[in-house]
Design an enzyme around this catalytic site. Structure first.
Site, PDB file in Angstrom:
ATOM      1  N   GLY A   1      -7.637 -11.202   1.879  1.00  0.00           N
ATOM      2  CA  GLY A   1      -8.271 -11.807   3.043  1.00  0.00           C
ATOM      3  C   GLY A   1      -7.316 -12.499   3.987  1.00  0.00           C
TER       4      GLY A   1
ATOM      5  N   GLY B   1      -3.963  -8.221   1.176  1.00  0.00           N
ATOM      6  CA  GLY B   1      -3.135  -8.502   2.347  1.00  0.00           C
ATOM      7  C   GLY B   1      -2.603  -7.274   3.054  1.00  0.00           C
TER       8      GLY B   1
ATOM      9  N   ARG C   1       6.642  -6.250  -7.143  1.00  0.00           N
ATOM     10  CA  ARG C   1       8.048  -6.305  -7.576  1.00  0.00           C
ATOM     11  C   ARG C   1       8.159  -6.956  -8.944  1.00  0.00           C
ATOM     12  NH1 ARG C   1      12.131  -4.844  -4.279  1.00  0.00           N
ATOM     13  NH2 ARG C   1      11.826  -4.864  -2.011  1.00  0.00           N
TER      14      ARG C   1
ATOM     15  N   GLY D   1      -8.769  -4.325   1.779  1.00  0.00           N
ATOM     16  CA  GLY D   1      -9.975  -5.123   1.895  1.00  0.00           C
ATOM     17  C   GLY D   1     -10.295  -5.390   3.347  1.00  0.00           C
TER      18      GLY D   1
ATOM     19  N   ASP E   1     -12.655  -1.713   0.907  1.00  0.00           N
ATOM     20  CA  ASP E   1     -13.746  -2.684   0.798  1.00  0.00           C
ATOM     21  C   ASP E   1     -14.803  -2.401   1.861  1.00  0.00           C
ATOM     22  OD1 ASP E   1     -12.535  -4.085  -1.218  1.00  0.00           O
ATOM     23  OD2 ASP E   1     -12.213  -5.926  -0.066  1.00  0.00           O
TER      24      ASP E   1
ATOM     25  N   LYS F   1     -17.587  -5.330  -7.306  1.00  0.00           N
ATOM     26  CA  LYS F   1     -16.926  -6.485  -7.914  1.00  0.00           C
ATOM     27  C   LYS F   1     -17.898  -7.339  -8.720  1.00  0.00           C
ATOM     28  CE  LYS F   1     -13.376  -7.143  -4.324  1.00  0.00           C
ATOM     29  NZ  LYS F   1     -12.118  -6.828  -5.034  1.00  0.00           N
TER      30      LYS F   1
END
Lengths: 308, 239
Positions: A167, A228, A179, A249, A38, A95
């Site tokens: 974020g 994350g 998963r 990001g 990002d 985006k």
């Protein structure tokens, strides 16, 4: 095509069949094993390219800032996107809001290489996603489970990323969703044919696509992970869990030393199965982004729950 | 591709491939062992195409893995990223040495860029492995919206045109006298339009044991270019 037309509009200069599923999905195949970063400015884009990013994602604010500042998050200013396209030679993604097909049309006309129909921005349509088959530019979409991934592919997505909680710097949701998707794929491969019909009904996805996943044991498009990821070890874990590449990001440009961290995450993604390499590249990176515990975020501000 | 071949950068990559000597000792006839450079890119698709033409495909990320193969494929991917990883993990010099010693190498798209002696449109400081006396222009066909599929005649590939996919592809701007041109963009497209500046541009070439294509045969299911490369590797093992 002359020198000045290396950036034509949507496929007008195509020398064959443009915008085919193969060409769209193929573009994502070329990104595999790589890190997409990002960026909000041309300067950040250059840092990402220098660090070995396979592509950059242009957006208005990184997810951590969207989270902190609130308000409606939209497509970036076209000037900023053009500035980023001009600054780097690697692919540029951008985006658009979920369902905002005009933002996507604008991004295609700007010459971006991939559109991310993203839950990180504020949705523009709470019922429909974009009809992605109508575009020459390919799309990547987020998914928390297999059914969601297959619905996005049905709408024309040429690449899927598992959703994390963008974020936050907290990798737990990315882990859960990766998963989940992998587990549901494994389950499909073990089902007898007659049970695939019910599986398709439960997944709320077309039978043909469900049968294809059952037969091949993988999505028909590339599967990346996002949301994350803040450290080289985070990226490597997601790769070991079956991601084919990584979106990072806020984790890079909200950290103490973005250039060094970006380079380390690139190396850890390639050598995701080699702890010696991950240990080596994890040293001396300065502070990671501070992060927010996903559990501490009230449900209304959880981004992964957007999209359906 | 549905074939569960060697995954890109998977754990299997750490197992050294049995080389020609081991196979000879075992008395088993087998195709050549061909490494796919597995730093980044569409490694699995190349491995599947190689397996389909009877070669044994293994991932190469380390010097020891490079030493165990008869030839190497540099896959499609992001050439700037692969260049950086080659240098960071010190595979660049061993690969240059292998090329100099005559190891067969096939590069598609990013791989063509990496095999070029000279490039245009590279990122700041971008380097290549080199070996082919060509000047390659990066992203020559434009951005992703210009990426396309087409049928293309390729010299040395019998059986009609090859189904090709050009994805943010490069082309060869200039080729030295030692370079054999295998394919060019025709002057007009299949639907009769003028190919413009792309007309006549070289998109497949060979020099000695180096083979390069601007397009990706590995994602179209047409494995004849890989068959051509496997034969090249097979011939090099005999000589």
């Amino acid at each position: 095509m002359s020198e000045s037309s290396t950036r034509p509009g949507a496929g007008e200069a195509g020398l064959g069949e443009v915008g085919t599923a193969r060409v769209k999905r193929g573009m994502a195949e070329m990104l595999k094993g790589g890190v997409i970063m990002d960026v909000v400015t041309p300067e950040q884009a250059k840092i990402a390219e220098d660090a070995g990013a396979v592509a950059v994602m242009a957006l208005e604010r990184v997810p951590a800032d969207i989270r902190a500042q609130g308000g409606v998050a939209r497509m970036s200013d076209p000037d900023m996107i053009e500035g980023i396209i001009d600054a780097v030679s690697i692919p540029v993604m951008a985006k658009a809001r979920i369902g905002h097909f005009v933002e996507a049309q604008v991004l295609q006309s700007l010459g971006v290489d991939y559109v991310d129909e993203s839950e990180v921005l504020t949705p523009a349509d709470y019922a429909n996603h974009i009809d992605k088959w109508a575009f020459t530019v390919p799309f990547v979409c987020g998914a928390t489970n297999l059914g969601e991934a297959l619905r996005r592919i049905t709408e024309g997505a040429a690449m899927i990323r598992s959703k994390g909680e963008a974020g936050t710097g907290d990798v737990s949701n990315a882990t859960t969703h990766m998963r989940q998707i992998r587990q549901e794929i494994r389950r499909l491969t073990s089902l007898p044919t007659d049970e695939l019909f019910v599986a398709a009904k439960e997944l709320q996805a077309p039978y043909e696509l469900v049968a294809e996943v059952a037969r091949t044991g993988k999505l028909p498009v590339v599967l990346f992970t996002a949301g994350g990821i803040a450290t080289p070890a985070d990226a490597a874990m997601m790769m070991q869990l079956g991601a084919e590449g990584v979106f990072v990001g806020s984790g890079i440009f909200k950290s103490g030393d973005p250039a060094a961290r970006a380079k380390a995450i690139v190396q850890a993604t390639t050598f995701h199965d080699d702890p010696d390499v991950i240990a080596k590249v994890s040293r001396g990176l300065g502070e990671a982004m501070v992060g927010i515990n996903v559990e501490a975020e009230p449900a209304p501000v959880r981004l992964a729950e957007r999209g359906w | 591709m549905t074939v569960p071949v060697t995954p890109p950068a998977g754990p299997a990559a750490t197992v050294p491939a049995p080389g020609a000597a081991a196979r000879a000792a075992s008395g088993l006839a087998a195709g050549p062992t061909i490494g796919v450079l597995a730093l980044q890119g569409d490694v699995r698709e190349h491995a599947a195409a190689l397996a389909a033409v009877g070669a044994r495909a293994v991932a190469v990320r380390r010097r020891s893995e490079l030493e165990a193969v008869d030839g190497v494929v540099v896959p499609g991917g992001e050439s700037t990223t692969i260049d950086k990883l080659l240098r960071l993990f010190e595979l660049d010099e061993p690969l240059r040495a292998a090329i100099a010693e005559g190891m067969p190498v096939y590069g598609s798209c990013a791989g063509m860029i990496l095999l070029a002696d000279r490039i245009e449109g590279g990122a700041a400081g971008q380097r290549t492995l080199g070996g082919m006396d060509v000047l390659v222009r990066r992203n020559a066909f434009g951005r992703q919206v210009d990426s396309f599929e087409a049928d293309l005649e390729v010299a040395g590939v019998p059986g009609g045109p090859v189904r090709t996919a050009f994805i943010r592809a490069p082309w060869v701007e200039q080729a030295g006298p030692g370079v054999e041109v295998l394919a060019r963009i025709p002057a007009t497209t299949a639907d009769g339009r003028d190919a413009g500046a792309a007309a006549g541009k070289i998109v497949a070439a060979r020099q000695g044991r180096l083979l390069a294509t601007a397009f990706h045969p590995e994602i179209t299911g047409d494995v004849r270019v890989h068959a051509l490369f496997a034969r090249l590797v097979e011939d090099s093992r005999r000589s």
